[in-house]
Design a protein around this motif. Structure first.
Motif, mmCIF file in Angstrom:
data_model
loop_
_atom_site.group_PDB
_atom_site.id
_atom_site.type_symbol
_atom_site.label_atom_id
_atom_site.label_comp_id
_atom_site.label_asym_id
_atom_site.label_seq_id
_atom_site.Cartn_x
_atom_site.Cartn_y
_atom_site.Cartn_z
ATOM 1 N N ILE A 169 -107.522 -86.729 52.647
ATOM 2 C CA ILE A 169 -108.380 -85.590 52.999
ATOM 3 C C ILE A 169 -107.489 -84.370 53.148
ATOM 4 C CG2 ILE A 169 -109.980 -84.623 54.683
ATOM 5 C CD1 ILE A 169 -111.142 -86.984 53.226
ATOM 6 N N VAL A 170 -107.858 -83.298 52.453
ATOM 7 C CA VAL A 170 -107.109 -82.047 52.524
ATOM 8 C C VAL A 170 -107.950 -81.035 53.297
ATOM 9 C CG1 VAL A 170 -106.019 -80.197 51.201
ATOM 10 C CG2 VAL A 170 -106.018 -82.552 50.316
ATOM 11 N N PRO A 171 -107.417 -80.395 54.345
ATOM 12 C CA PRO A 171 -108.203 -79.430 55.130
ATOM 13 C C PRO A 171 -108.810 -78.345 54.241
ATOM 14 C CG PRO A 171 -106.115 -79.899 56.224
ATOM 15 C CD PRO A 171 -106.039 -80.547 54.876
ATOM 16 N N GLY A 172 -110.086 -78.026 54.498
ATOM 17 C CA GLY A 172 -110.763 -77.002 53.722
ATOM 18 C C GLY A 172 -110.334 -75.600 54.113
ATOM 19 N N GLN A 208 -116.253 -77.269 54.968
ATOM 20 C CA GLN A 208 -115.740 -77.780 53.692
ATOM 21 C C GLN A 208 -114.847 -79.006 53.928
ATOM 22 O OE1 GLN A 208 -112.662 -75.545 51.606
ATOM 23 N NE2 GLN A 208 -113.572 -76.049 49.623
ATOM 24 N N ARG A 209 -115.029 -79.996 53.075
ATOM 25 C CA ARG A 209 -114.144 -81.158 53.099
ATOM 26 C C ARG A 209 -113.621 -81.380 51.686
ATOM 27 N NH1 ARG A 209 -115.874 -87.212 54.935
ATOM 28 N NH2 ARG A 209 -117.265 -86.944 53.136
ATOM 29 N N GLN A 210 -112.296 -81.469 51.547
ATOM 30 C CA GLN A 210 -111.657 -81.687 50.251
ATOM 31 C C GLN A 210 -111.087 -83.107 50.214
ATOM 32 O OE1 GLN A 210 -110.073 -77.438 48.833
ATOM 33 N NE2 GLN A 210 -109.004 -78.157 50.639
ATOM 34 N N LEU A 268 -109.331 -88.583 45.464
ATOM 35 C CA LEU A 268 -109.604 -89.995 45.186
ATOM 36 C C LEU A 268 -108.696 -90.494 44.064
ATOM 37 C CD1 LEU A 268 -113.512 -89.833 45.074
ATOM 38 C CD2 LEU A 268 -112.089 -90.498 47.023
ATOM 39 N N LYS A 269 -108.324 -91.779 44.138
ATOM 40 C CA LYS A 269 -107.611 -92.430 43.041
ATOM 41 C C LYS A 269 -108.548 -93.431 42.395
ATOM 42 C CE LYS A 269 -102.900 -91.850 44.726
ATOM 43 N NZ LYS A 269 -101.632 -92.542 45.090
ATOM 44 N N GLU A 270 -108.740 -93.267 41.086
ATOM 45 C CA GLU A 270 -109.653 -94.116 40.328
ATOM 46 C C GLU A 270 -108.893 -94.853 39.224
ATOM 47 O OE1 GLU A 270 -113.714 -91.407 40.421
ATOM 48 O OE2 GLU A 270 -112.345 -91.223 38.712
ATOM 49 N N PRO A 271 -109.397 -96.006 38.777
ATOM 50 C CA PRO A 271 -108.793 -96.658 37.605
ATOM 51 C C PRO A 271 -108.923 -95.774 36.378
ATOM 52 C CG PRO A 271 -110.873 -97.701 38.210
ATOM 53 C CD PRO A 271 -110.536 -96.764 39.318
ATOM 54 N N VAL A 272 -107.891 -95.741 35.556
ATOM 55 C CA VAL A 272 -107.867 -94.810 34.441
ATOM 56 C C VAL A 272 -108.842 -95.218 33.337
ATOM 57 C CG1 VAL A 272 -105.973 -95.945 33.216
ATOM 58 C CG2 VAL A 272 -106.306 -93.479 32.957
ATOM 59 N N LYS A 292 -109.034 -87.797 41.158
ATOM 60 C CA LYS A 292 -110.238 -86.962 41.183
ATOM 61 C C LYS A 292 -110.282 -86.194 42.504
ATOM 62 C CE LYS A 292 -114.238 -88.447 39.675
ATOM 63 N NZ LYS A 292 -115.452 -89.298 39.560
ATOM 64 N N THR A 293 -110.510 -84.895 42.407
ATOM 65 C CA THR A 293 -110.651 -84.055 43.597
ATOM 66 C C THR A 293 -112.121 -83.728 43.817
ATOM 67 O OG1 THR A 293 -108.478 -83.065 43.286
ATOM 68 C CG2 THR A 293 -110.012 -81.872 44.699
ATOM 69 N N VAL A 294 -112.583 -83.934 45.022
ATOM 70 C CA VAL A 294 -113.965 -83.631 45.386
ATOM 71 C C VAL A 294 -113.946 -82.581 46.501
ATOM 72 C CG1 VAL A 294 -116.124 -84.547 46.314
ATOM 73 C CG2 VAL A 294 -114.708 -85.978 44.821
ATOM 74 N N SER A 295 -114.686 -81.503 46.317
ATOM 75 C CA SER A 295 -114.836 -80.470 47.338
ATOM 76 C C SER A 295 -116.277 -80.464 47.811
ATOM 77 C CB SER A 295 -114.462 -79.096 46.761
ATOM 78 O OG SER A 295 -114.686 -78.078 47.730
ATOM 79 N N GLU A 296 -116.489 -80.769 49.085
ATOM 80 C CA GLU A 296 -117.842 -80.841 49.659
ATOM 81 C C GLU A 296 -118.071 -79.679 50.634
ATOM 82 O OE1 GLU A 296 -118.306 -85.735 49.831
ATOM 83 O OE2 GLU A 296 -117.948 -84.568 51.673
ATOM 84 N N ILE A 297 -119.191 -79.049 50.487
ATOM 85 C CA ILE A 297 -119.594 -78.015 51.452
ATOM 86 C C ILE A 297 -121.052 -78.299 51.829
ATOM 87 C CG2 ILE A 297 -120.010 -75.562 51.870
ATOM 88 C CD1 ILE A 297 -117.822 -74.918 49.905
ATOM 89 N N PHE A 298 -121.286 -78.463 53.109
ATOM 90 C CA PHE A 298 -122.633 -78.701 53.609
ATOM 91 C C PHE A 298 -123.033 -77.564 54.552
ATOM 92 C CE2 PHE A 298 -120.920 -82.931 52.650
ATOM 93 C CZ PHE A 298 -121.904 -83.393 51.790
#
Length: 478
Positions: free
Chosen positions: A125-128, A133-135, A138-142, A471-477
């Motif tokens: 988790i990277v501080p927004g 905001q939450r950043q 994720l690590k996914e199979p290629v 994969k980077t996901v940026s969430e804002i609620f």
């Protein structure tokens, strides 16, 4: 008796090639044909691609703990069948049975390690930068992996790719060497019995150039993993570039050994002689260029040649064999050419230097002294039972010579000084350095080289990450 039926594995079905093509499987210690290796046709390869694509979706959707349980069971099955698989490996490859047992045991160990590490594919988790905001990273199979494994280590070359891919959540199409197919078949059967879904592991054989060009032209594989020569690595990288596939290239080596003036000579001789002639020198990390300080050069050579003279050469199935045959007749000719060139340019032949004749593909353990820099064997990877020696006097001189080839896989240092060891480690241009030992390959440490020896790592957390994407996901609620 060779008791493994060699077949293709495509979408969970063991089968022959659809066009009926095959090649003989030859025991390098006897020259006798043991089995037939089926070749996959273009249609078979297309079916393998479709099966791996389907299998990936199934395997990826399973939880890490579910994949872990299956892989741990596969490792147990490999252990339970260790003695039979080791005998298959020795009959195919020629190496002594004690080496084969160790390689199969390593494979079970590596499978367990990747199973465990697959549960730790941590993101973060990277501080927004703004409120709410939450950043998330994720690590996914290629995705689907196309893997190619060499014949010199039929077990460990294969398992690093299969267990690494499966641990990360990928499916795989493996083309292992036609000279040594049985070990991969036996492993695949263990994974199948453990519960790996159909299509997750696919095993094919065939003409290497035809198989690689077909698989790499497809957009389905997202990752290429190769253990092979530098020339083949360059070719596969070019083909992979057309569809921007990620690559891990574990390629050739030409490992320098630096024996400093203060080294424990007896320890160095015993350690290096064992490592040099393991698998008849057909090891990418094999010590090949020996640089020994001038003050101990004569003594080192005397002890080394005496130890080489004691080696028992023969069929790997014989209990007292310490070195087996080369993989094929072509390798005998290649080694002889390098030895003749070195001697013709002034090297001293201290022992060996010839094929042993009779049945099988045996070459005498060979020691060359005072090998000139312009000898081919000082630049070309010998991949055989030949040790080439030079003396040195200064640190800067030996480092320049050690780093004088395009390769950069393994290197070795012998000294009793921690400071000198550290200085040498930093100066060597190589992916791996062994100090007072040659045991540089474990499941938990990265294995890989630099420069013409390739790039990327197998084993260790780096080996798992090679089969992952980010994969980077940026969430804002509100």
């Amino acid at each position: 008796m060779y008791d493994e039926k060699i077949q293709l594995l495509i979408d969970g079905v063991w089968r022959e090639g659809s066009e009926g093509k095959s090649q003989p499987l030859v025991n390098p210690a006897t020259g006798e044909e043991m089995a037939s290796v089926p070749h996959a046709s273009s249609a078979d390869l297309d079916e393998a691609l479709a099966a791996a694509d389907k299998g990936f979706r199934v395997w990826k959707s399973m939880t890490a703990i579910e994949r872990y349980r299956i892989m741990m069971k596969a490792a147990d099955l490999i252990d339970a069948d260790l003695e039979r698989i080791a005998r298959l490996l020795t009959m195919e490859n020629g190496k002594p049975l004690v080496e084969s047992r160790g390689e199969v045991a390593f494979s079970a160990d590596a499978t367990r390690w990747y199973a465990e590490e697959g549960k730790r594919a941590y993101g973060r988790i990277v501080p927004g930068r703004i409120a709410n905001q939450r950043q998330i990273v994720l690590k996914e199979p290629v995705g689907v992996v196309a893997a190619f494994a060499a014949w010199n280590f039929p077990a460990s070359n294969v398992i690093r790719k299969v267990a690494g891919a499966l641990g990360a959540g990928c499916s795989i199409i493996l083309k292992t060497a036609e000279e040594t197919p049985g070990t991969a078949v036996a492993f695949a059967r263990c994974f199948e019995k453990a519960g790996v879904p159909a299509g997750v592991i696919n095993l094919v054989f065939g003409v290497p150039d035809e198989v690689s060009s077909h698989l790499l032209a497809s957009p389905i594989p997202k990752k290429v993993s190769l253990t092979g020569s530098t020339a083949v690595g360059k070719l596969l990288q070019q083909r992979a570039a057309e569809t921007l596939k990620r690559c891990t290239m574990e390629l050739g080596g030409h490992a320098p050994v630096i024996v400093h003036h203060d080294a424990d000579v007896e320890l160095a001789v015993a350690t290096l002689a064992a490592a040099k002639f393991r698998n008849a020198g057909q090891v990418c990390t094999s010590p090949t260029r020996f640089f020994v300080h001038e003050t101990i050069y004569g003594r080192f050579l005397e002890l080394f040649v005496a130890r080489v003279a004691q080696l028992k050469i023969g069929n790997g199935l014989d209990a007292d064999t310490q070195m087996g045959p080369m993989i094929a007749a072509r390798r005998l000719d290649a080694i002889q050419s390098l030895v003749d060139d070195a001697v013709g340019k002034g090297a001293r032949l201290l022992t060996g230097g010839k094929s042993l004749g009779g049945k099988g593909f045996f070459y005498a353990p060979t020691v060359l002294a005072d090998v000139p820099d312009n000898a081919r064997i000082m630049q070309e990877e010998p991949f055989g039972p030949v040790a080439s020696f030079q003396s040195f006097s200064t640190f800067d001189d030996v480092i320049a010579r050690a780093n004088a080839t395009p390769y950069g896989l393994a290197s070795f240092v012998f000294t009793t000084s921690g400071a000198l060891a550290h200085q040498t480690e930093l100066a060597l241009d190589a992916g791996m350095v062994g100090v007072n030992n040659t045991a540089i390959s474990t499941p938990e440490t990265p294995f890989g080289g630099v420069n013409a020896s390739g790039y990327g790592s197998e084993s260790g957390i780096e080996g798992l990450e090679a089969f992952q994407r980010v994969k980077t996901v940026s969430e804002i609620f509100p």
